[in-house]
Design a protein around this motif. Structure first.
Motif, short mmCIF file in Angstrom:
data_model
loop_
_atom_site.label_atom_id
_atom_site.label_comp_id
_atom_site.label_asym_id
_atom_site.label_seq_id
_atom_site.Cartn_x
_atom_site.Cartn_y
_atom_site.Cartn_z
N SER A 121 0.84 -1.21 0.00
CA SER A 121 0.00 0.00 0.00
C SER A 121 0.87 1.25 0.00
O SER A 121 2.08 1.17 0.15
N GLU A 122 0.24 2.39 -0.14
CA GLU A 122 0.99 3.66 -0.12
C GLU A 122 0.69 4.37 1.20
O GLU A 122 0.12 5.45 1.20
N ARG A 123 1.07 3.77 2.31
CA ARG A 123 0.61 4.32 3.59
C ARG A 123 1.64 5.19 4.29
O ARG A 123 1.50 5.50 5.45
N GLY A 124 2.70 5.54 3.62
CA GLY A 124 3.67 6.46 4.21
C GLY A 124 4.35 5.92 5.45
O GLY A 124 4.65 6.66 6.37
N SER A 125 4.59 4.61 5.46
CA SER A 125 5.27 4.02 6.61
C SER A 125 6.58 3.42 6.15
O SER A 125 6.63 2.64 5.20
N THR A 126 7.66 3.78 6.84
CA THR A 126 9.00 3.27 6.48
C THR A 126 9.02 1.75 6.54
O THR A 126 9.55 1.08 5.64
N ILE A 127 8.48 1.19 7.61
CA ILE A 127 8.58 -0.26 7.80
C ILE A 127 7.81 -1.01 6.71
O ILE A 127 8.29 -2.04 6.20
N LEU A 128 6.66 -0.49 6.29
CA LEU A 128 5.90 -1.14 5.22
C LEU A 128 6.61 -0.98 3.88
O LEU A 128 6.64 -1.91 3.07
N ARG A 129 7.22 0.19 3.67
CA ARG A 129 7.97 0.41 2.42
C ARG A 129 9.16 -0.55 2.33
O ARG A 129 9.45 -1.12 1.28
N LEU A 130 9.85 -0.76 3.45
CA LEU A 130 10.99 -1.69 3.46
C LEU A 130 10.53 -3.12 3.17
O LEU A 130 11.19 -3.85 2.42
#
Length: 306
Positions: A121-130
């Protein structure tokens, strides 16, 4: 593909909350069928006490330090399948990339990666982006994979909040009234073990190159969790909704670094916004039974909170 007869499954993070449960579930499967050898990777062997309970003919303990390439090569030698769990650190994509390259070089045929709900998703979370970047690395490698994406673990109440629940009858989280579809790590491990041993419905081929959001039955607020814990443990346990500033101070006091504190605070913003509240039928779809309820988890772990 590796041609040796006995399949070797490498479990990374084997002393962790999920990893240790994956080893346990694999050990129980492999004791009833002789086709799998489990290699449990730990950061240092003197921390492997909780793995000593397993029959060492079936579970081999190896050291795996992501900063030491020779330990990565040794751990992956002749491995057929890999359960991959990485730590939230700034260079995790490099670690994942090196590990996947080494896995491919060794003929690993299947990777089960513990990811996180919302990784795509595009939720602006570093951990999810990683997590998303790690998923892309694995997807581009050509090795078959499955991504298991849980939200938060029920066992976090043991590992993260157990101390204050025991000593202060309370836990402190900046989560507002946000709900989470908490999942029991035993359900995640059951699914991972099935995928790694082809013991799913008709084997795990049907699950290749797929991602599953693995959730509990219900989305619960932290206040509801406190009520369930109180009922099952037999003492009043309170949820204290604290500010981000107090959260930061508390994390600093226990020695957490700024990068990690920042990503955790980001994550709690996502929880407050209600993004962790989706529930899915993935556990039932794959295992044929409903996910473990929070009340059952609280009952099973009641002694830990006393």
């Amino acid at each position: 593909m590796n041609n040796h007869q006995e399949k070797i499954i490498l479990v990374t993070g084997a002393t962790g909350t999920v990893g240790s449960e994956v080893v346990k579930q694999l050990a129980s499967i492999s004791s009833s069928s002789s086709g799998h050898k489990i290699r449990a990777a730990v950061h240092s062997k003197n921390k492997a006490d909780k793995l000593k309970q397993f029959d060492n003919k079936r579970v081999e303990i190896v050291e795996l330090d992501y900063t030491k390439p020779e330990t990565v090569a040794d751990a992956l030698n002749k491995v057929d399948k890999l359960y991959l769990q990485t730590l939230p650190v700034p260079d995790v994509t490099d670690i994942c990339s090196n590990l996947v390259k080494e896995a491919k070089k060794n003929g690993v045929e299947y990777i089960v990666k513990l990811s996180a709900m919302g990784a795509d998703s595009e939720r602006g979370s570093t951990i999810l982006r990683l997590h998303e970047e790690e998923e892309k690395i694995i997807g581009a490698s050509g090795v078959a994979y499955i991504f298991l994406r849980p939200p938060a673990f029920m066992q976090n109440f043991v590992t993260q909040f157990g101390h204050t629940i025991r000593t202060q009858n309370a836990f402190y989280v900046p989560a507002g009234d946000g709900k989470m579809s908490f999942v029991d790590t035993r359900d995640i491990a059951t699914i991972a073990a099935r995928m790694l041993t082809n013991n799913g419905n008709g084997g795990s081929q049907q699950h290749h190159n797929k991602a599953y959001d693995i959730t509990g039955q219900d989305a619960l607020s932290y206040r509801q969790v406190a009520d369930i814990l109180s009922n099952e443990v037999g003492k009043k346990i309170s949820y204290i909704d604290i500010s981000e500033d107090d959260t930061r101070k508390g994390m600093e006091q226990v020695g957490m670094n700024d990068w990690y504190i920042d990503i955790m605070i980001e994550l709690f913003r996502i929880i407050r916004a209600g993004y962790g509240s989706e529930t899915t039928a993935a556990v039932e779809h794959i295992t044929g039974r409903k996910p473990i309820s929070f009340a059952q988890f609280a009952k099973d772990y009641a002694e830990v909170f006393m």
